[in-house]
Design a protein around this motif. Structure first.
Motif, PDB file in Angstrom:
ATOM      1  N   GLY A  70       0.770  -1.234   0.000  1.00 61.87           N
ATOM      2  CA  GLY A  70       0.000   0.000   0.000  1.00 61.87           C
ATOM      3  C   GLY A  70       0.801   1.284   0.000  1.00 61.87           C
ATOM      4  N   LYS A  71       2.109   1.223  -0.304  1.00 58.67           N
ATOM      5  CA  LYS A  71       2.922   2.435  -0.400  1.00 58.67           C
ATOM      6  C   LYS A  71       3.008   2.828  -1.880  1.00 58.67           C
ATOM      7  CE  LYS A  71       5.611   1.836   3.828  1.00 58.67           C
ATOM      8  NZ  LYS A  71       6.955   1.825   4.447  1.00 58.67           N
ATOM      9  N   TYR A 126      -4.391   2.077  -9.954  1.00 57.86           N
ATOM     10  CA  TYR A 126      -5.777   1.687  -9.674  1.00 57.86           C
ATOM     11  C   TYR A 126      -6.002   1.598  -8.170  1.00 57.86           C
ATOM     12  CZ  TYR A 126      -9.636  -1.631  -8.954  1.00 57.86           C
ATOM     13  OH  TYR A 126     -10.765  -2.259  -8.505  1.00 57.86           O
ATOM     14  N   TYR A 127      -5.104   0.905  -7.481  1.00 60.17           N
ATOM     15  CA  TYR A 127      -5.253   0.782  -6.030  1.00 60.17           C
ATOM     16  C   TYR A 127      -4.924   2.089  -5.317  1.00 60.17           C
ATOM     17  CZ  TYR A 127      -6.072  -4.236  -6.220  1.00 60.17           C
ATOM     18  OH  TYR A 127      -6.626  -5.469  -6.451  1.00 60.17           O
ATOM     19  N   GLY A 128      -4.099   2.914  -5.944  1.00 60.53           N
ATOM     20  CA  GLY A 128      -3.746   4.206  -5.358  1.00 60.53           C
ATOM     21  C   GLY A 128      -4.743   5.299  -5.685  1.00 60.53           C
ATOM     22  N   ARG A 160      -8.894  -3.188   1.800  1.00 61.41           N
ATOM     23  CA  ARG A 160      -9.793  -2.119   1.357  1.00 61.41           C
ATOM     24  C   ARG A 160     -11.198  -2.307   1.934  1.00 61.41           C
ATOM     25  NH1 ARG A 160      -9.857  -1.750  -4.951  1.00 61.41           N
ATOM     26  NH2 ARG A 160     -10.212   0.472  -4.755  1.00 61.41           N
ATOM     27  N   ILE A 161     -11.658  -3.557   1.929  1.00 63.70           N
ATOM     28  CA  ILE A 161     -12.975  -3.842   2.487  1.00 63.70           C
ATOM     29  C   ILE A 161     -12.992  -3.530   3.983  1.00 63.70           C
ATOM     30  CG2 ILE A 161     -14.645  -5.666   2.995  1.00 63.70           C
ATOM     31  CD1 ILE A 161     -13.747  -7.016   0.364  1.00 63.70           C
ATOM     32  N   SER A 162     -11.917  -3.944   4.670  1.00 63.28           N
ATOM     33  CA  SER A 162     -11.822  -3.695   6.107  1.00 63.28           C
ATOM     34  C   SER A 162     -11.841  -2.203   6.412  1.00 63.28           C
ATOM     35  CB  SER A 162     -10.539  -4.331   6.661  1.00 63.28           C
ATOM     36  OG  SER A 162     -10.377  -4.051   8.028  1.00 63.28           O
ATOM     37  N   ASP A 163     -11.093  -1.425   5.637  1.00 61.16           N
ATOM     38  CA  ASP A 163     -11.050   0.024   5.857  1.00 61.16           C
ATOM     39  C   ASP A 163     -12.424   0.653   5.638  1.00 61.16           C
ATOM     40  OD1 ASP A 163      -8.368  -0.122   6.430  1.00 61.16           O
ATOM     41  OD2 ASP A 163      -7.698   0.516   4.439  1.00 61.16           O
ATOM     42  N   LYS A 164     -13.119   0.204   4.583  1.00 57.95           N
ATOM     43  CA  LYS A 164     -14.445   0.735   4.299  1.00 57.95           C
ATOM     44  C   LYS A 164     -15.424   0.384   5.420  1.00 57.95           C
ATOM     45  CE  LYS A 164     -14.328   2.817   0.235  1.00 57.95           C
ATOM     46  NZ  LYS A 164     -14.866   4.183  -0.011  1.00 57.95           N
ATOM     47  N   PHE A 165     -15.315  -0.851   5.898  1.00 59.38           N
ATOM     48  CA  PHE A 165     -16.225  -1.292   6.961  1.00 59.38           C
ATOM     49  C   PHE A 165     -15.976  -0.502   8.245  1.00 59.38           C
ATOM     50  CE2 PHE A 165     -17.479  -3.954  10.520  1.00 59.38           C
ATOM     51  CZ  PHE A 165     -18.788  -4.269  10.167  1.00 59.38           C
ATOM     52  N   GLN A 208     -23.259   0.842   9.478  1.00 58.11           N
ATOM     53  CA  GLN A 208     -22.923  -0.539   9.157  1.00 58.11           C
ATOM     54  C   GLN A 208     -23.974  -1.184   8.262  1.00 58.11           C
ATOM     55  OE1 GLN A 208     -23.106   0.826  12.199  1.00 58.11           O
ATOM     56  NE2 GLN A 208     -21.792  -0.203  13.683  1.00 58.11           N
ATOM     57  N   ASP A 209     -25.240  -0.848   8.513  1.00 57.10           N
ATOM     58  CA  ASP A 209     -26.316  -1.485   7.760  1.00 57.10           C
ATOM     59  C   ASP A 209     -26.403  -0.976   6.331  1.00 57.10           C
ATOM     60  OD1 ASP A 209     -27.010   1.005   8.816  1.00 57.10           O
ATOM     61  OD2 ASP A 209     -29.157   0.589   8.629  1.00 57.10           O
ATOM     62  N   LYS A 210     -25.689   0.139   6.059  1.00 58.70           N
ATOM     63  CA  LYS A 210     -25.712   0.701   4.703  1.00 58.70           C
ATOM     64  C   LYS A 210     -24.346   0.600   4.041  1.00 58.70           C
ATOM     65  CE  LYS A 210     -29.330   4.044   5.867  1.00 58.70           C
ATOM     66  NZ  LYS A 210     -29.712   5.472   5.903  1.00 58.70           N
ATOM     67  N   PHE A 211     -23.529  -0.308   4.547  1.00 59.67           N
ATOM     68  CA  PHE A 211     -22.164  -0.429   4.027  1.00 59.67           C
ATOM     69  C   PHE A 211     -22.177  -0.892   2.573  1.00 59.67           C
ATOM     70  CE2 PHE A 211     -18.523  -3.383   3.383  1.00 59.67           C
ATOM     71  CZ  PHE A 211     -17.563  -2.405   3.231  1.00 59.67           C
ATOM     72  N   VAL A 212     -21.591  -0.082   1.715  1.00 59.62           N
ATOM     73  CA  VAL A 212     -21.462  -0.430   0.299  1.00 59.62           C
ATOM     74  C   VAL A 212     -20.034  -0.198  -0.114  1.00 59.62           C
ATOM     75  CG1 VAL A 212     -22.202   0.093  -2.058  1.00 59.62           C
ATOM     76  CG2 VAL A 212     -23.870   0.185  -0.200  1.00 59.62           C
ATOM     77  N   TYR A 213     -19.455  -1.164  -0.831  1.00 59.41           N
ATOM     78  CA  TYR A 213     -18.063  -1.025  -1.259  1.00 59.41           C
ATOM     79  C   TYR A 213     -18.004  -0.326  -2.599  1.00 59.41           C
ATOM     80  CZ  TYR A 213     -13.374  -2.177  -2.702  1.00 59.41           C
ATOM     81  OH  TYR A 213     -12.066  -2.102  -3.125  1.00 59.41           O
TER      82      TYR A 213
END
Length: 311
Positions: free
Chosen positions: A122-123, A153-155, A291-296, A305-310
């Protein structure tokens, strides 16, 4: 056959062979059990490579000598770094790549390897610099262009990522991975255009098995067909593990695009579980989980939490 994955895998993922979650109080369904037992055996996770371990020991012994020429020492550090990489020992690999560059700083491929390493952790700014160094030393190095596109893309630099991936794609439009990544990147900017391009490319597909992964995205191939193809066409466990690692990752990307986060989590974890460390899809699966963890965490902090969308 894979074991249960707890509450994350609440339904069967065909290609992964994930078992459905059931309560311990639920009576055994013999028909269901028979169906599960009929699943084909999946790849066994790769174990530490004895050959790589021996190679590291031999190269380390060579480096301890004081009569090794500088050019040879640079190559030995590079070779040992690659061996470390193949075993998932990325920090040790990075240290050897730097030692190799200290001796011979004009090694385009080594900067490319470092760029991939920094992407995986992630750097991204450091990764861009490494890929730029590769391309500066070797303008024909399209591998670095591809890897820089993925890093961008990831950055979160989609426009630059698309520019690089188009360059790579145009150099080899018959490559299924360039088609997949061009679609992944372009779909974030214009999904309809990305899908149209992918359909056009798929019409001219070659015999490479990875085109089946493109077929999944286009609903031309089922997940079960891909799973069966890998198992039935691959006798070597290492190759099977490699193919499933690729399949799990791109299936995860497809699930994410369709909003199915639970299944995506399942197959990303499966991609990691096979221990195919020298395949970029292994490392990218870890990036996706991060990325999913950070979004969550962000959604949880904001009470959504109930509206979590990636995205």
């Amino acid at each position: 056959m894979f074991k249960q994955f707890g509450f994350l895998c609440v339904s069967i993922v065909a290609i992964a062979g994930c078992n459905p979650v059931s309560s311990v109080d639920t009576p055994v369904n013999t028909a269901s059990t028979a169906q599960q037992e009929s699943y084909p055996a999946m790849a066994v996770p790769l174990q530490p490579n004895a050959l790589a371990e021996n190679n590291i020991a031999e190269l380390t012994q060579l480096l301890s000598g004081d009569k090794v020429k500088a050019a040879d020492r640079a190559q030995i550090y590079l070779d040992r770094g690659r061996s470390y990489d193949s075993m998932g020992l990325r920090d040790l690999a990075r240290m050897d790549y730097f030692k190799s560059l200290e001796i011979n700083p004009r090694q385009a491929d080594v900067y490319n390897l470092l760029g991939m390493y920094y992407t995986q952790i992630g750097k991204f700014d450091t990764a861009y610099q490494a890929f730029d160094s590769t391309i500066e030393l070797d303008p024909s190095n399209l591998s670095a262009v591809f890897n820089r596109a993925v890093a961008q893309y990831y950055g979160k630099r989609p426009d630059l990522a698309l520019e690089d991936m188009r360059t790579y794609y145009e150099s080899n439009p018959s490559d299924p991975f360039s088609a997949l990544w061009l679609y992944i990147i372009e779909s974030e900017l214009d999904k309809n255009a990305a899908l149209t391009r992918l359909k056009s490319t798929y019409e001219n597909k070659t015999d490479q098995w990875e085109w089946k992964l493109v077929g999944i995205i286009l609903n031309e191939v089922s997940e079960e067909d891909v799973s069966n193809y890998i198992v039935n066409s691959t006798a070597n466990n290492t190759v099977m593990a490699q193919k499933f690692t690729e399949a799990y990752f791109y299936l995860g990307k497809n699930y994410m695009a369709n909003g199915d986060i639970k299944r995506a989590l399942c197959v990303y974890k499966l991609a990691l579980s096979l221990n195919v460390f020298n395949f970029s899809e292994h490392s990218y699966a870890l990036l996706e989980l991060d990325r999913i963890s950070d979004k969550f965490k962000s959604a949880s902090k904001n009470g959504k939490q109930d509206k979590f969308v990636y995205r």
